[in-house]
Design an enzyme around this catalytic site. Structure first.
Site, PDB file in Angstrom:
ATOM      1  N   HIS A 177       9.931 -17.439  81.271  1.00  0.00           N
ATOM      2  CA  HIS A 177      10.423 -18.188  80.118  1.00  0.00           C
ATOM      3  C   HIS A 177      10.187 -17.321  78.892  1.00  0.00           C
ATOM      4  O   HIS A 177       9.045 -17.031  78.552  1.00  0.00           O
ATOM      5  CB  HIS A 177       9.673 -19.517  79.991  1.00  0.00           C
ATOM      6  CG  HIS A 177      10.050 -20.301  78.763  1.00  0.00           C
ATOM      7  ND1 HIS A 177      10.702 -21.505  78.805  1.00  0.00           N
ATOM      8  CD2 HIS A 177       9.876 -20.020  77.455  1.00  0.00           C
ATOM      9  CE1 HIS A 177      10.905 -21.933  77.575  1.00  0.00           C
ATOM     10  NE2 HIS A 177      10.400 -21.045  76.736  1.00  0.00           N
ATOM     11  N   TYR A 195      20.337 -19.691  91.327  1.00  0.00           N
ATOM     12  CA  TYR A 195      18.908 -20.026  91.434  1.00  0.00           C
ATOM     13  C   TYR A 195      18.094 -18.783  91.090  1.00  0.00           C
ATOM     14  O   TYR A 195      18.192 -17.771  91.764  1.00  0.00           O
ATOM     15  CB  TYR A 195      18.586 -20.521  92.844  1.00  0.00           C
ATOM     16  CG  TYR A 195      17.125 -20.826  93.050  1.00  0.00           C
ATOM     17  CD1 TYR A 195      16.482 -21.786  92.264  1.00  0.00           C
ATOM     18  CD2 TYR A 195      16.381 -20.157  94.010  1.00  0.00           C
ATOM     19  CE1 TYR A 195      15.144 -22.064  92.435  1.00  0.00           C
ATOM     20  CE2 TYR A 195      15.028 -20.434  94.197  1.00  0.00           C
ATOM     21  CZ  TYR A 195      14.417 -21.392  93.400  1.00  0.00           C
ATOM     22  OH  TYR A 195      13.091 -21.669  93.581  1.00  0.00           O
ATOM     23  N   GLU A 255      18.384 -23.383  76.243  1.00  0.00           N
ATOM     24  CA  GLU A 255      18.523 -24.403  75.209  1.00  0.00           C
ATOM     25  C   GLU A 255      17.917 -23.947  73.894  1.00  0.00           C
ATOM     26  O   GLU A 255      17.203 -22.951  73.832  1.00  0.00           O
ATOM     27  CB  GLU A 255      17.886 -25.726  75.648  1.00  0.00           C
ATOM     28  CG  GLU A 255      16.381 -25.657  75.886  1.00  0.00           C
ATOM     29  CD  GLU A 255      15.817 -27.019  76.300  1.00  0.00           C
ATOM     30  OE1 GLU A 255      16.291 -27.584  77.293  1.00  0.00           O
ATOM     31  OE2 GLU A 255      14.906 -27.506  75.617  1.00  0.00           O
ATOM     32  N   GLU A 281      15.683 -20.676  73.738  1.00  0.00           N
ATOM     33  CA  GLU A 281      14.950 -20.457  74.987  1.00  0.00           C
ATOM     34  C   GLU A 281      15.854 -19.810  76.038  1.00  0.00           C
ATOM     35  O   GLU A 281      17.021 -20.192  76.179  1.00  0.00           O
ATOM     36  CB  GLU A 281      14.407 -21.787  75.528  1.00  0.00           C
ATOM     37  CG  GLU A 281      13.414 -22.438  74.578  1.00  0.00           C
ATOM     38  CD  GLU A 281      12.645 -23.602  75.192  1.00  0.00           C
ATOM     39  OE1 GLU A 281      11.512 -23.842  74.748  1.00  0.00           O
ATOM     40  OE2 GLU A 281      13.184 -24.275  76.099  1.00  0.00           O
ATOM     41  N   ASN A 296      15.692 -25.189  70.474  1.00  0.00           N
ATOM     42  CA  ASN A 296      14.845 -26.194  69.824  1.00  0.00           C
ATOM     43  C   ASN A 296      15.014 -26.044  68.325  1.00  0.00           C
ATOM     44  O   ASN A 296      14.723 -24.997  67.759  1.00  0.00           O
ATOM     45  CB  ASN A 296      13.388 -26.001  70.222  1.00  0.00           C
ATOM     46  CG  ASN A 296      13.178 -26.248  71.700  1.00  0.00           C
ATOM     47  OD1 ASN A 296      13.704 -27.224  72.245  1.00  0.00           O
ATOM     48  ND2 ASN A 296      12.472 -25.377  72.360  1.00  0.00           N
ATOM     49  N   ARG A 327      -3.502 -23.246  74.811  1.00  0.00           N
ATOM     50  CA  ARG A 327      -3.578 -24.648  74.367  1.00  0.00           C
ATOM     51  C   ARG A 327      -4.856 -25.280  74.908  1.00  0.00           C
ATOM     52  O   ARG A 327      -5.122 -25.251  76.112  1.00  0.00           O
ATOM     53  CB  ARG A 327      -2.370 -25.431  74.868  1.00  0.00           C
ATOM     54  CG  ARG A 327      -1.070 -24.863  74.321  1.00  0.00           C
ATOM     55  CD  ARG A 327       0.091 -25.794  74.591  1.00  0.00           C
ATOM     56  NE  ARG A 327       1.346 -25.155  74.219  1.00  0.00           N
ATOM     57  CZ  ARG A 327       2.499 -25.793  74.125  1.00  0.00           C
ATOM     58  NH1 ARG A 327       2.553 -27.090  74.372  1.00  0.00           N
ATOM     59  NH2 ARG A 327       3.597 -25.154  73.787  1.00  0.00           N
ATOM     60  N   LYS A 367      22.932 -30.445  75.978  1.00  0.00           N
ATOM     61  CA  LYS A 367      22.941 -29.233  76.804  1.00  0.00           C
ATOM     62  C   LYS A 367      24.346 -28.681  77.010  1.00  0.00           C
ATOM     63  O   LYS A 367      24.542 -27.459  76.973  1.00  0.00           O
ATOM     64  CB  LYS A 367      22.300 -29.514  78.155  1.00  0.00           C
ATOM     65  CG  LYS A 367      20.795 -29.629  78.021  1.00  0.00           C
ATOM     66  CD  LYS A 367      20.076 -29.083  79.234  1.00  0.00           C
ATOM     67  CE  LYS A 367      18.584 -29.224  79.018  1.00  0.00           C
ATOM     68  NZ  LYS A 367      17.761 -28.510  79.955  1.00  0.00           N
ATOM     69  N   ARG A 370      13.527 -26.967  65.646  1.00  0.00           N
ATOM     70  CA  ARG A 370      12.322 -27.415  64.930  1.00  0.00           C
ATOM     71  C   ARG A 370      11.263 -26.324  65.038  1.00  0.00           C
ATOM     72  O   ARG A 370      11.448 -25.359  65.738  1.00  0.00           O
ATOM     73  CB  ARG A 370      11.797 -28.692  65.568  1.00  0.00           C
ATOM     74  CG  ARG A 370      11.638 -28.483  67.073  1.00  0.00           C
ATOM     75  CD  ARG A 370      10.821 -29.524  67.743  1.00  0.00           C
ATOM     76  NE  ARG A 370      10.965 -29.460  69.182  1.00  0.00           N
ATOM     77  CZ  ARG A 370      10.317 -28.639  69.976  1.00  0.00           C
ATOM     78  NH1 ARG A 370       9.472 -27.757  69.480  1.00  0.00           N
ATOM     79  NH2 ARG A 370      10.500 -28.640  71.284  1.00  0.00           N
TER      80      ARG A 370
END
Lengths: 450, 78
Positions: free
Chosen positions: A209, A203, A289, A275, A291, A339, A117, A293
């Site tokens: 997201h 905050y 962050e 992200e 990813n 999902r 991170k 993959r």
């Protein structure tokens, strides 16, 4: 050199997906399986099956020596890691590289750099990508905290610098509040971690997201637009869609351009996802962050761009230079993925492994799954059974398509999260796209019978 | 009266809260109703295995880290 024989070091629905993509490119496949997974669909699709170890993931899918032995024995010239398991493990990637086998993904160095991170944050700052504003480092004492907080912007989150797991976190709305909270935060940090050093961060109360899909060949990167994954339970995404209804076109362009800048800065190769948190109140976005993959929710992007991401991964790993320019990537319509997990939404999402006595796939939409009638869902891995993806001209059309597809999906013998989605798609906030990362948990709490 | 403690769901049985901690119970220990005698891990979540009767834990029938099916006998209580 184009891949001829691909080893699939994963299981479940993604292993099925990779087998199919390989087949479409004329690549032979070797499917890894634990002893508990010999019956899974991917084993039936693959040209060969290699049993890598016992049911427990630590002894099979996460076991680097066992996996490497199976890979070298198989004669495969490439390895696809899927998501989770060893997909972002630099030691595994190093071992694959050392055996002169192609890893479908970026190099071990890129994975290590973007997986940490702190270094990922530093790369983002260097690429001019906004990150969540925070103190430059550890903060000792109230005076320093009170001096830094206005620059960071209220409300600020006060975290124990040695902390983790959500302990020692407090939120201060203004200077007076911060002054009151600081001694408590320091005492808590000291008690919990033996170190009363603090860290301050903005905050973001109503964060969405939002993530950007990229494809790079090591030199050049294109973006494939964004996905919004704000509907989460215990930090696990349950519903993803694209495009995000929160973004103005100008913001979307800046967001996607920032992802390309960061990926190109690190010489990214393969499919990756950056992200971000998006602040509905201020319209700001912040990188959190990367990813390195393929992601569970990649079909959302495939639906709106028409680009097969797994095939693209295999072509890039096979040495092709990127065949797409940014202008070639055209976004069309709206896609939603939900999902379907083996969990009982009526009983606190209790896992529900067991035998599927009856199975009817949805009559419409795309269903990426690894189950079939008579298959026994084992308890050793995550609960994902499949992903239902729908696509329509508009978001409203996609919601209608989702309702239709969910209506014809039938899984009996075990409990699934399909009923949750049937209720969710009618929730006024979901219909309006008025959600954030804490919305789903608050909604479930409110819906709970008293 | 001898009773048995059964696995609440299929998964992997653990005798310890974490690998670094001591077991919940040793064979021969007294157990009270509601005592946790182990955990079952299923689909990445952990569920406590609890005693439903008081007595003495005579024997574990499942070893630490072994896989279980729902209703497998985990321990005998006397």
């Amino acid at each position: 050199m184009a891949i001829r024989k691909l080893f699939i070091a994963n299981r479940g629905e993604i292993a099925v997906r990779i087998n199919r993509a390989a087949r479409s490119l004329g690549i032979a496949t070797v499917q890894a399986a634990s002893e508990a997974d010999r019956d899974m669909l991917a084993c039936r699709l693959a040209d060969e099956v290699s049993v890598v170890g016992p049911a427990k993931a630590s002894e099979s899918y996460l076991n680097i020596p066992a996996m490497m032995a199976a890979i070298t024995e198989s004669g495969a010239d490439a390895v696809h890691p899927g998501y989770g398991f060893l997909s972002e493990n630099p030691a595994f990637v190093q071992a694959v590289e050392a055996a002169s086998i192609t890893f479908v993904g970026p190099g071990a160095d890129t994975i290590a750099r973007m997986g940490d991170k702190a270094t990922a944050r530093a790369e983002a700052i260097a690429a001019g990508v906004p990150v969540v504003p925070g103190s430059p480092g550890r903060v000792d004492g109230a005076a320093e905290a009170l001096r830094l907080a206005p620059e960071i912007g209220y409300p600020v989150m006060v975290k124990a610098s040695a902390g983790g797991g959500g302990r020692g976190i407090r939120v201060a709305r203004d200077a007076a509040d911060l002054e009151k909270q600081l001694p408590l935060a320091m005492a808590e940090a000291g008690a919990a971690f033996g170190d009363n050093g603090l860290y301050l961060e903005r905050y973001i109360e109503r964060a969405r997201h939002i993530e950007v899909q990229v494809l790079g060949d090591g030199e050049r990167t294109v973006h494939l637009f964004e996905r919004e994954c704000s509907l989460q339970r215990k930090r696990q995404k349950v519903w993803e869609e694209g495009p995000s209804s929160a973004l103005a076109e100008e913001t979307r362009q800046r967001l996607c351009a920032s992802a390309v800048a960061l990926a190109e800065r690190v010489g990214y190769r393969g499919a990756g996802t950056l992200e971000y948190l998006y602040d509905d109140q201020t319209g700001e976005f912040f990188f959190i962050e990367m990813n390195t993959r393929i992601q569970v929710e990649h079909p959302v992007t495939e639906a709106i761009t028409g680009i097969d991401l797994v095939a693209a991964q295999l072509r890039i790993a096979g040495g092709e230079t990127l065949w797409l320019t940014q202008a070639d990537v055209i976004r069309k319509g709206h896609a939603i993925e939900v999902r379907i997990n083996a969990e009982d939404p009526a009983r606190h999402f209790m896992p529900s492994p067991g035998t599927i006595t009856r199975y009817e796939p949805p009559a419409t939409g795309r269903f990426d799954t690894f189950v079939y009638e008579g298959y026994k869902v084992v308890p050793f891995y995550d609960s994902l059974l499949g992903k239902l993806i729908v696509h329509a001209e508009t978001r409203q059309g996609a919601l209608a398509a989702l309702e239709q597809a969910l209506g014809s999906l039938s899984v009996e013998g075990i409990k699934t999260t399909a009923p949750l989605h049937r209720t969710l798609l009618k929730a006024p906030d979901v219909v309006a796209g008025n959600v954030n990362t804490s919305w789903l948990e608050r909604w479930m709490q409110a819906a709970k019978p008293a | 009266m001898a009773t048995q403690i059964l696995a609440p769901l299929p998964g992997v049985f653990y005798r310890r809260p974490t690998p670094a901690e001591p077991p919940f119970k040793e064979e021969g220990d007294a157990v009270a109703v509601g005592d946790t005698i182990g955990l079952v891990e299923a689909m990445k979540s952990f569920f406590p295995v609890e005693a439903e009767t008081a007595g003495r834990l005579v024997a574990y029938r499942i070893e630490d880290g072994q896989t279980v099916d729902a209703d497998d006998v985990i321990a005998d209580i006397a």
